[in-house]
Design a protein around this motif. Structure first.
Motif, PDB file in Angstrom:
ATOM      1  N   THR A  81      91.504  48.252 -55.014  1.00  0.00           N
ATOM      2  CA  THR A  81      92.538  48.147 -53.993  1.00  0.00           C
ATOM      3  C   THR A  81      92.072  47.094 -52.992  1.00  0.00           C
ATOM      4  OG1 THR A  81      93.180  50.465 -54.249  1.00  0.00           O
ATOM      5  CG2 THR A  81      93.823  49.358 -52.203  1.00  0.00           C
ATOM      6  N   ARG A  87      94.729  38.001 -57.151  1.00  0.00           N
ATOM      7  CA  ARG A  87      95.873  38.310 -58.001  1.00  0.00           C
ATOM      8  C   ARG A  87      95.958  39.806 -58.280  1.00  0.00           C
ATOM      9  NH1 ARG A  87      97.297  33.962 -61.410  1.00  0.00           N
ATOM     10  NH2 ARG A  87      98.899  35.363 -62.224  1.00  0.00           N
ATOM     11  N   ASN A  88      97.130  40.222 -58.728  1.00  0.00           N
ATOM     12  CA  ASN A  88      97.305  41.569 -59.247  1.00  0.00           C
ATOM     13  C   ASN A  88      96.638  41.645 -60.616  1.00  0.00           C
ATOM     14  OD1 ASN A  88      98.386  43.903 -60.585  1.00  0.00           O
ATOM     15  ND2 ASN A  88     100.062  43.920 -59.124  1.00  0.00           N
ATOM     16  N   THR A  89      95.709  42.574 -60.779  1.00  0.00           N
ATOM     17  CA  THR A  89      94.951  42.687 -62.030  1.00  0.00           C
ATOM     18  C   THR A  89      95.866  42.851 -63.224  1.00  0.00           C
ATOM     19  OG1 THR A  89      93.110  43.709 -60.835  1.00  0.00           O
ATOM     20  CG2 THR A  89      93.131  43.973 -63.222  1.00  0.00           C
ATOM     21  N   THR A 110      96.138  47.122 -57.121  1.00  0.00           N
ATOM     22  CA  THR A 110      95.161  46.887 -58.193  1.00  0.00           C
ATOM     23  C   THR A 110      94.932  45.389 -58.253  1.00  0.00           C
ATOM     24  OG1 THR A 110      96.082  48.762 -59.421  1.00  0.00           O
ATOM     25  CG2 THR A 110      94.570  47.316 -60.601  1.00  0.00           C
ATOM     26  N   GLY A 111      93.904  44.931 -57.567  1.00  0.00           N
ATOM     27  CA  GLY A 111      93.732  43.493 -57.397  1.00  0.00           C
ATOM     28  C   GLY A 111      92.469  42.935 -58.011  1.00  0.00           C
ATOM     29  N   THR A 112      92.510  41.642 -58.270  1.00  0.00           N
ATOM     30  CA  THR A 112      91.358  40.899 -58.792  1.00  0.00           C
ATOM     31  C   THR A 112      91.056  39.742 -57.856  1.00  0.00           C
ATOM     32  OG1 THR A 112      91.665  41.456 -61.137  1.00  0.00           O
ATOM     33  CG2 THR A 112      90.595  39.358 -60.656  1.00  0.00           C
ATOM     34  N   TYR A 170      97.311  39.475 -64.358  1.00  0.00           N
ATOM     35  CA  TYR A 170      96.386  38.349 -64.415  1.00  0.00           C
ATOM     36  C   TYR A 170      95.600  38.399 -65.716  1.00  0.00           C
ATOM     37  CZ  TYR A 170      92.470  35.263 -63.174  1.00  0.00           C
ATOM     38  OH  TYR A 170      91.523  34.268 -63.165  1.00  0.00           O
ATOM     39  N   GLU A 172      87.298  43.011 -60.107  1.00  0.00           N
ATOM     40  CA  GLU A 172      88.601  43.392 -60.647  1.00  0.00           C
ATOM     41  C   GLU A 172      88.926  44.863 -60.449  1.00  0.00           C
ATOM     42  OE1 GLU A 172      88.675  42.742 -64.858  1.00  0.00           O
ATOM     43  OE2 GLU A 172      87.076  44.169 -65.268  1.00  0.00           O
ATOM     44  N   SER A 173      90.230  45.125 -60.443  1.00  0.00           N
ATOM     45  CA  SER A 173      90.809  46.484 -60.499  1.00  0.00           C
ATOM     46  C   SER A 173      90.577  47.305 -59.236  1.00  0.00           C
ATOM     47  CB  SER A 173      90.287  47.236 -61.739  1.00  0.00           C
ATOM     48  OG  SER A 173      90.617  46.533 -62.912  1.00  0.00           O
ATOM     49  N   ILE A 231      96.944  44.772 -52.068  1.00  0.00           N
ATOM     50  CA  ILE A 231      97.220  44.742 -53.509  1.00  0.00           C
ATOM     51  C   ILE A 231      96.621  46.005 -54.106  1.00  0.00           C
ATOM     52  CG2 ILE A 231      96.943  43.473 -55.666  1.00  0.00           C
ATOM     53  CD1 ILE A 231      96.518  40.941 -54.040  1.00  0.00           C
TER      54      ILE A 231
END
Length: 425
Positions: A33, A58-60, A44-46, A63, A30-31, A42
């Protein structure tokens, strides 16, 4: 469920590698790039991984999840996550020390060897592969050399127990060294026409024509050298033509039309930009040769090797990067920095990343499961403290191959830590 910060990632990866068989069936990163590999990013992505397959991208910030649903949650705030980089057309796994003949296993005797298979010679215990893997190279097209037809390459992971365990795609294609139309002597900038070129070209065409004719008969008595090529004519395997010059490429394009070859690929392609229109029309991709090189001709722009990816991209020709050349196995660790150079000479960052991830997988036929961070694909990816296309930024913080953690250290980094401690640094 475990929640792990990045400060513990090196320890985690060391004890939770594929050799130890420590399994994490549900992992959440999580969190970070997230560079998807298809041109998207993304900020801030998960990423969720279940049983080795990506199930969440997903975008953290948008989500919501229950931490108890995941075995392991790793916070990678400030880090970048990339699909595993792919090293096409490489002798990685087939050589260990270039100066020691006994450690080189990429060349066989003979001129026409389409039946030779690199897969079964792949050395998973290679220390060279270990140092390359920690720069993000997670998939390798291990490729034979020598003769007019060198043999069959295979796509392998850079961490495995043995060659069976490490195979992503066996015998993906056959490699042909097209005869050069011109030759150069050391220290002589002027190219001289290869007077034997037409004869060598006719010989190659005759061999391939005979192989296709033999494949159509489906006769069990067909010589192995012919039958090995049969799947290249049906489209089940690629046919990789190693060629640099415009004349070579034009002749190859004529040949693939005559023989109706389904999936041809140009490897090298220094002058491919000169025939880009034909390559685009024929939908023939190019594995561009090492960018960190001098111009081949005295009247070439000094930066032509660096700009070649941009020129092909502008022309609409599909391409990826590769690193064939001196000490190519060891220098495969520089593949991300070749992409960084292409980025400095015209490509965007995401286009540069695509050139060593998804584009390579598309060209070699494994993009269904590899090459990008998308739901349904296998979790072959890595995290880096900074930009993986820069030498200072490329510092692996977590590596997964098919959903399993592998070490982020290698014998060189371990020696560094050992002697740093010894001398109190």
């Amino acid at each position: 469920m475990k929640t792990i910060s990045y400060s513990f990632l090196i320890l985690l990866a060391f004890v939770s590698n594929s050799y130890g068989q420590k399994k994490y069936s549900k992992i959440l990163l999580e969190s970070a790039t997230v560079h998807i590999g298809n041109g998207q990013v993304i900020a801030t992505g998960t990423i969720g991984i279940e049983n080795g397959v990506i199930t969440v991208v997903r975008n953290t910030l948008a989500y919501t999840y229950n931490k108890s649903d995941w075995d392991t949650v790793i916070n990678l705030s400030g880090h970048h996550i990339y699909p595993g980089f792919v090293a096409p057309n490489s002798t990685l796994g087939l050589t260990e020390i270039d100066a020691v003949k006994a450690s080189k296993d990429f060349r066989e005797l003979g001129t026409y060897n389409p039946h030779v298979r690199a897969q079964i010679a792949y050395n998973c215990e290679s220390n060279v592969i270990e140092t390359v893997r920690t720069n993000g190279i997670l998939i390798i097209q291990t490729t034979p050399r020598g003769g007019r037809i060198s043999g069959q390459s295979s796509l392998m992971t850079s961490s495995c127990w043995n060659w069976e365990d490490g195979t992503v795609k066996a015998d993906d294609g056959i490699h042909i060294e097209w005869p050069p139309a011109y030759s150069r002597s050391w220290g002589d900038p002027l190219a001289k026409h290869n007077e034997s070129y037409e004869d060598q070209k006719r010989e190659m065409l005759a061999f391939l024509t005979a192989a296709k004719a033999a494949a159509n008969t489906k006769n069990p008595a067909t010589p192995l050298q012919y039958s090995a090529l049969s799947e290249c004519f049906t489209g089940e395997k690629r046919l990789y033509f190693h060629a640099e010059e415009a004349q070579q490429i034009n002749d190859i394009l004529d040949l693939i039309t005559e023989l109706e070859i389904k999936f041809p690929v140009i490897v090298g392609g220094y002058e491919s930009y000169l025939v880009a229109d034909r390559l685009k029309i024929k939908k023939v991709p190019v594995m561009i040769g090492r960018l960190h090189a001098l111009p081949r001709h005295e009247d070439d722009p000094f930066d032509l090797p660096y700009k070649l990816p941009f020129l092909l991209q502008q022309a609409g020709v599909q391409f990826c990067l590769q690193n064939e050349g001196d000490m190519e196995a060891m220098n495969a660790r520089n593949l991300p920095f070749l992409a960084g150079t292409a980025m400095s000479y015209g490509l965007t960052e995401e286009e540069a990343i695509r050139s060593i991830t998804l584009s390579a997988c598309e060209i070699m036929g494994i993009s269904k499961f590899y090459g990008s961070i998308e739901v349904g694909k296998k979790a072959t990816l890595f995290g880096s403290n900074g930009s993986a296309l820069e030498m200072k930024g490329n510092q692996a913080s977590v590596i997964l191959i098919n959903g399993e953690f592998v070490p982020v250290s290698n014998f060189q980094t371990r020696l560094y830590e050992k002697y740093k401690k010894k001398y109190g640094k």
